[in-house]
Structures are given as structure tokens and as C-alpha cells.
Design a protein around this motif. Sequence first.
Motif, PDB file in Angstrom:
ATOM      1  N   ARG A 203      -2.037  15.078  -1.446  1.00  0.00           N
ATOM      2  CA  ARG A 203      -2.593  14.026  -0.646  1.00  0.00           C
ATOM      3  C   ARG A 203      -3.767  14.614  -0.489  1.00  0.00           C
ATOM      4  NH1 ARG A 203       3.162  15.308   2.498  1.00  0.00           N
ATOM      5  NH2 ARG A 203       3.936  12.969   1.886  1.00  0.00           N
ATOM      6  N   SER A 229       2.076   2.355   3.239  1.00  0.00           N
ATOM      7  CA  SER A 229       3.211   4.087   2.779  1.00  0.00           C
ATOM      8  C   SER A 229       4.148   3.403   2.146  1.00  0.00           C
ATOM      9  CB  SER A 229       2.624   4.302   3.930  1.00  0.00           C
ATOM     10  OG  SER A 229       3.368   3.028   4.985  1.00  0.00           O
ATOM     11  N   SER A 243       2.571   8.792   2.616  1.00  0.00           N
ATOM     12  CA  SER A 243       3.839   8.573   3.226  1.00  0.00           C
ATOM     13  C   SER A 243       2.964   7.703   3.917  1.00  0.00           C
ATOM     14  CB  SER A 243       3.843   9.966   3.755  1.00  0.00           C
ATOM     15  OG  SER A 243       2.852  10.773   4.292  1.00  0.00           O
ATOM     16  N   HIS A 244       3.825   7.405   5.321  1.00  0.00           N
ATOM     17  CA  HIS A 244       3.169   6.960   6.729  1.00  0.00           C
ATOM     18  C   HIS A 244       2.643   7.824   7.265  1.00  0.00           C
ATOM     19  CE1 HIS A 244       3.569   4.480  10.489  1.00  0.00           C
ATOM     20  NE2 HIS A 244       4.219   5.031  11.138  1.00  0.00           N
ATOM     21  N   GLU A 245       2.840   8.574   7.195  1.00  0.00           N
ATOM     22  CA  GLU A 245       1.568   9.566   8.571  1.00  0.00           C
ATOM     23  C   GLU A 245       0.427   9.903   7.651  1.00  0.00           C
ATOM     24  OE1 GLU A 245       5.576  10.586   8.994  1.00  0.00           O
ATOM     25  OE2 GLU A 245       4.732  10.512   7.058  1.00  0.00           O
ATOM     26  N   PHE A 246       0.551  10.130   6.297  1.00  0.00           N
ATOM     27  CA  PHE A 246      -0.672  10.435   5.512  1.00  0.00           C
ATOM     28  C   PHE A 246      -1.431   8.789   6.388  1.00  0.00           C
ATOM     29  CE2 PHE A 246      -3.270   8.873   2.181  1.00  0.00           C
ATOM     30  CZ  PHE A 246      -3.799  10.451   2.148  1.00  0.00           C
ATOM     31  N   MET A 248      -1.197   6.406   7.678  1.00  0.00           N
ATOM     32  CA  MET A 248      -1.363   6.315   9.488  1.00  0.00           C
ATOM     33  C   MET A 248      -2.685   7.104  10.433  1.00  0.00           C
ATOM     34  SD  MET A 248       0.922   6.307  12.872  1.00  0.00           S
ATOM     35  CE  MET A 248       1.510   8.529  13.008  1.00  0.00           C
ATOM     36  N   GLY A 249      -2.925   8.793   9.407  1.00  0.00           N
ATOM     37  CA  GLY A 249      -3.947   9.575  10.192  1.00  0.00           C
ATOM     38  C   GLY A 249      -5.658   9.013   9.246  1.00  0.00           C
ATOM     39  N   LYS A 274       6.797   0.297  15.660  1.00  0.00           N
ATOM     40  CA  LYS A 274       5.626   0.821  15.517  1.00  0.00           C
ATOM     41  C   LYS A 274       3.873   0.027  15.681  1.00  0.00           C
ATOM     42  CE  LYS A 274       7.701   2.736  11.248  1.00  0.00           C
ATOM     43  NZ  LYS A 274       8.345   4.114  12.152  1.00  0.00           N
TER      44      LYS A 274
END
Length: 421
Positions: A203, A229, A243-246, A248-249, A274
Motif C-alpha cells: 500500500r 477500490s 481496498s476501500h479504506e485505502f 477513501m483515504g 456510503k
Amino acid sequence: MAKKEAIIRNYETAKQRYAEIGVDTDAALENLQKIKISLHCWQGDDVRGFLNPDGDLTGGIMATGNYPGAAHTPSELRKDLEKTFSLIPGKHKLNLHAIYADTDEKIDLDTIEPKHFASWVDWAKEQGLGLDFNPTFFSHPMYKDGFTLASPDKTVRDFWVEHGKRTRKIAEYFGKETGQTSINNFWIPDGYKDNPVDTLGPRRRLMEALDEIFAEPLNPAYTEDAVESKLFGLGAEAYTAGSHEFYMGYGISRNKLVCLDAGHFHPTEVISNKLSALSLFSKGLMLHVSRPVRWDSDHVVIMDDELAAIGRELVRNNLLEKTNIGLDFFDATINRVAAWVVGARNTQKALLKALLEPTDFLKQKELEGDFTTRLVYTEELKDFPYGDVWHYFCETNGVPAGLGWLEEVQKYEKETLLVRA
């Protein structure tokens, strides 16, 4: 003529019924007319493209089925798209992947240029369409050991960084030529089939590679970058770097559009819920309207509860202006033109359903704590004749209403697709 008269008559009746609850159907249709859906080119040829159409499909992607009539050349694909767009109300966009370059020149993904897509631009102008774009981080020898931008091999990363940079220039070219902002959407398949030890390293490499790709500022009037993502893919079941979190950030911190694909999450996890949360923090949104079936996948969009919920969230929260709507699915078990039309028309229908709600009235009742009225209205609206409004929308746009479009697709299949196969 009798059918047209019936459609108009039914619309007038529906218009009156909606007016009784404070909904202006004419205004709803005016709003729907403005909404562009970006059709994904890869439904027409099972994600093969034209740079290496005989190569293996990799990157966790699988198109199943062998329905006759897949496009094998850019001209065949454009012809199929013309038929498709003729059956969808309104003027829309086409979403191209980098592997759909139209050129006789020997090129690779790290050498593509705007000129290799000139025929697509000329065609889009003739058709009155906008063009979106996507780098292609799969189905290539440099997709090694399941990795591209997050690869531990700098040679691999450098190849894909160069590819990403070049796609931004192509998207910029699309925007300049068509007069419509081209969304350039970045999705990569990088991940591990089994449990990794180091989840941070890939990542970090992905973040740094994306930063390098996006280093040059481009005019947002011409192109906007989006990042997408994915939960997992074939060969990347245990871990995906993106990923979604990656994303999104990354999207929020780098001022990029965040792309949510309805088929890239667990089937019990929906993207509709969301949208409002992300809208508070992100520059904007990109949607890939799709459908998961049992696992992270992309199936033809149907009028299910989640599609309706996506439409409601966009309309009720005034998110249409900051949201770019595209389709993403590929099904080779059915007529490919029909798949496009079903997905696009259902997406429009979901938006229309939402536009036909008395949103301001319902919000006021909610603020007043009148949850009874809120419940009764939202339930009774399910029985309102939105279909008659939709048929009128099709009629005024000169496309077949109801099942009429299927007859045209079947005729096209007989005269064009089956001959091609």
C-alpha cells in the motif's frame, strides 16, 4: 399512432396523480434529461480490447459465456454502441479502457498517445457523446505475480507509472476535444491469493506510485482523476492493496474523485449508504453501477433494492452535480447490446423514481418528527405509476418504450451480430 396516444394519455393521468402529492413530473423529466450515464465499452467484447485481443484475461477478471456476436474491431464495437445508444433516452458518454486504442501502429501501454484514440474522438463528436477513460492495469505481461503499481519490482512499477501518466494526457485530450470533462478512473488488481505478512508495504508503494502519476496538475475542466477500490478478485482473494479504506483515504487526502463500484464489495455491503458520508469529505464521486452476486463481481444491472436506493440517495441529498455515473459489468451469456440497454435504462429508471418523490415535503415531516407520514408516503409511492412517466420519457426522446426495444435488438442480432459470429 394508437400506442403513442396511449402513452401520452397514461402520462397525463400519472402527471395528475403525482401533482396531488406536490410532484411536478415535467420538472422531474427535465432533470432526468440532463443526467449522463457513461456506458462501459468492455461489455461489447468481453474486456478483450484491441491491443492484444487474443491474450489471456488477467487481473482477477473473468467474462463467462460465449454468446455470439462479440465485437472484434473498433468499427464493430462502435456500430454496436450506436445501436445501444439509440435505445437509451438522452445523450450520454462512453467509457473507454486504454486497451481499446484504434491504431495500426505497434504500441504498448507505456507508449500510447492521444493520436491512438483519434477515431474514437471523431466518432464521439459525430454522436454527440462525451468520453471517459481508464488505464488498463491487467491482461499484460507486466502484470507480474499479481502486482502492478504496488509491485516490489521497480521495473514493473515504472512501466505502470508511465502508463498511468499517459492515460491522463489522453483523458485531457478527450475533454478538450469533446467539451465534456473526461473522468479518468484508476483501478488496479494488485493483491495476494493467500494471507500476506506485509500488508503495509504494497500500500505504501501504491500510494507513492499514484503520487508520481498525479504529480502534474491538469485542468479539471478537461479531466478529473478518480480512484476505485475492490474487495478481492480471482487470484487476490486474501488481500488487495487498493481496498476501500485505502482509496477513501487517498482520494480525500489527494483531492481526487472516489469511485464506488457496487460490484466491488461483499454482497451484503451496499454502496448507497456510503454516498452521503463520502460526499461531505470528498471532492466528488464516481459510481460504477453494477451488481454483486454472492461474491465481489460485476453483473448486469437490474432494478433491485440497491439500485433504487442509489437513485434515492443521489436525488434526496442533491448529489447529482458532484457524482459521475457510469456502468460496469460484463456478461457474455446474453446479447451484449441488450445487456447495455437493460443496465442503462434501469439506472435511469431508478433516478426517475427518486425524482418523482416529494423530497422537500418528506424531509420537513422528518424534521417535525412525523415519522408516520414519512412511512406512509414512502410506502404508497411504491405503487405510483412511475412506469407511465418513464414510457413518456422514452417517447419524447424517440426511443422505444416498454418491450419495443427488444424487437430492435433481436433484429440487429439477426442482421449483424449472427453474421459477424
